[in-house]
Design a protein around this motif. Structure first.
Motif, mmCIF file in Angstrom:
data_model
loop_
_atom_site.group_PDB
_atom_site.id
_atom_site.type_symbol
_atom_site.label_atom_id
_atom_site.label_comp_id
_atom_site.label_asym_id
_atom_site.label_seq_id
_atom_site.Cartn_x
_atom_site.Cartn_y
_atom_site.Cartn_z
ATOM 1 N N SER A 337 0.851 -1.184 0.000
ATOM 2 C CA SER A 337 0.000 0.000 0.000
ATOM 3 C C SER A 337 0.885 1.232 0.000
ATOM 4 O O SER A 337 2.114 1.132 0.100
ATOM 5 C CB SER A 337 -0.919 0.014 1.231
ATOM 6 N N ASP A 339 0.956 3.349 2.333
ATOM 7 C CA ASP A 339 1.307 3.661 3.714
ATOM 8 C C ASP A 339 2.831 3.558 3.872
ATOM 9 O O ASP A 339 3.403 2.498 3.605
ATOM 10 C CB ASP A 339 0.616 2.666 4.645
ATOM 11 N N THR A 341 4.591 3.061 6.283
ATOM 12 C CA THR A 341 5.016 2.036 7.239
ATOM 13 C C THR A 341 4.716 0.624 6.748
ATOM 14 O O THR A 341 5.047 -0.346 7.440
ATOM 15 C CB THR A 341 4.329 2.261 8.590
ATOM 16 N N ALA A 342 4.104 0.497 5.594
ATOM 17 C CA ALA A 342 3.765 -0.831 5.082
ATOM 18 C C ALA A 342 5.039 -1.618 4.813
ATOM 19 O O ALA A 342 5.992 -1.088 4.232
ATOM 20 C CB ALA A 342 2.939 -0.713 3.808
#
Length: 442
Positions: A337, A339, A341-342
């Motif tokens: 994704s 994100d 932090t993914a």
């Protein structure tokens, strides 16, 4: 002036169009799909060395850093893309603000590499990294091929200096890059003034056959050159009769004559004859420079000849038969994704025909044997084994879009000499063979 530290751009408004169209169409599709901002890792590597080569040489890294810094979509470039309808308006708006903000890791310039070595790793969003593929490969494939040929030639030449003189055998901008790569591989000077200006490489040159033919007599040409450039100049002695030219050269310049250049004939035989003649004429310190379509094999064949320096052109700037290293730029990991932090997920191409790749963000280290000689290129995706931590090969070159440092070419050359000397002795053999180090994946 040391221009190596200036980060000079190439002579175009930007490097943004040094790319293939599909890089931009992939970007457009990824923007629409919502995947463009996924964190991604791309790696540059080659699946095999050119046939018969024992090692590769990393060259062009400094030029890559310049290219990344100058990768900008200015109004003229955006206008071209708009007029050709290459990408849509939304993509053009995104490109207008493009600045690479990711990280680049790589083998340090001048280092050697082997099949599978992740010589460069580019990390950031998919969008910002995918655009750099073509320009990075263009530079690394060209410069590393030239540097590898130069390294083989300098190894064959031993302590004898090598002059790069291939500008007339390649594209005018490629000639400047080739001079830089040749210097990394062990050449000591270039005939190309643009390379001297841009990179601080020592330049040399005196005269060609045209200068001799301009004059009514060879003697007149030699006299004019000595009057202008001094007795330490290099006189070209193979326009007509070599023995007569050598005799005339010493008569005019005296025993202080700097050098004679031989550009044709049986170089081994002629060099011995010229050396004997120079000594008999009292010009014992006059050097002999040979040119004429040399490559590493011809240089090696002249090892026992009384030659003081070599000039190499065509074979050098064409990679001595291997003008590319076949490096590729592959996505090896990406997030699921946008994100930040993914976690990263390894990805790899799976196909027949030897084009498979190994997924995952990799580290690389060179294992040494008990004598301190390299014995394997070790590549992995997990933690680096403790015993290899001080032998890691990837260094951070760009952090958050900012180039961390640039190196003078002398430092890069010194690194290459050290790296090559750390390989097994068979690395410098000119006979055909496999890579001198095996690649081990852990």
């Amino acid at each position: 002036m040391n221009t190596a530290d200036l980060g000079l751009p190439v002579d175009v408004p930007s490097t943004a169009l040094f790319t293939d169209q599909y890089e931009l169409t992939m970007l457009q599709a990824a923007l629409k799909a919502g995947t463009a901002e996924r964190r991604s890792v791309f790696e540059v590597f080659t699946r095999r060395l050119p046939e018969g080569r024992r090692y590769g040489v990393v060259a062009g890294t400094g030029r890559v850093l310049d290219a990344v810094e100058n990768f900008r979509f200015d109004p003229a470039v955006l206008g071209f893309l708009r007029e050709r309808s290459i990408v849509n308006a939304e993509t053009l708006d995104w490109l207008a603000g493009y600045r690479f903000s990711g990280d680049v890791w790589g083998y340090q310039e001048g280092e050697v590499y082997f099949p599978g070595s992740p010589v460069m790793r580019v990390e950031g969003t998919f969008a910002e990294c995918v655009l750099l593929e073509t320009v990075i490969l263009s530079i690394l494939n060209h410069d590393s091929a030239i540097a590898a040929a130069a390294s083989r030639m300098s190894s064959a030449a031993g302590e004898r200096p090598l002059i790069e003189m291939g500008a007339r055998r390649t594209h005018e901008l490629a000639a400047v890059a080739a001079s830089r790569a040749a210097y990394i591989g062990g050449f000591t000077s270039t005939s190309d003034l643009a390379a001297g200006f841009r990179y601080g490489i020592p330049t040399v040159g005196t005269s060609a056959h045209a200068f001799t033919l301009l004059h009514d007599r060879e003697r007149d040409a030699f006299q004019a050159q000595v009057d202008s450039l001094g007795r330490n100049t290099t006189l070209l002695v193979d326009t007509y009769d070599v023995a007569e030219a050598v005799r005339t050269a010493v008569e005019i310049a005296g025993p202080e004559l700097g050098a004679v250049r031989i550009d044709s004939g049986d170089l081994l035989l002629v060099a011995h004859r010229v050396r004997r003649q120079l000594d008999e004429l009292g010009a014992r310190d006059t050097r002999i420079i040979v040119t004429s379509d040399l490559d590493e094999y011809a240089i090696a064949s002249l090892a026992a000849a009384p030659v003081d320096a070599y000039g190499v052109g065509t074979q050098l700037v064409t990679g001595s038969g291997h003008p590319t290293c076949s490096m590729v730029y592959k996505l090896v990991a990406r997030a699921e994704s946008a994100d930040p932090t993914a976690p990263l997920v390894p990805v790899a191409k799976r196909s027949s025909g030897g084009k498979t790749s190994v997924g995952g963000r990799k580290w690389a280290a060179r294992r040494l044997d008990g004598h301190g000689v390299a014995e394997a290129e070790v590549i992995g995706t997990g933690p680096v084994p403790e015993e290899l931590r001080d032998r890691e090969l990837l260094h951070r070159l760009v952090k958050d879009g900012r180039v961390l440092s640039r190196e003078p070419l002398d430092a890069v050359l010194a690194r290459h000499v050290a790296a090559r000397s750390n390989l097994p002795l068979s690395a410098t053999q000119l006979s055909r063979g496999e890579a001198v180090l095996p690649t081990e994946y852990v």
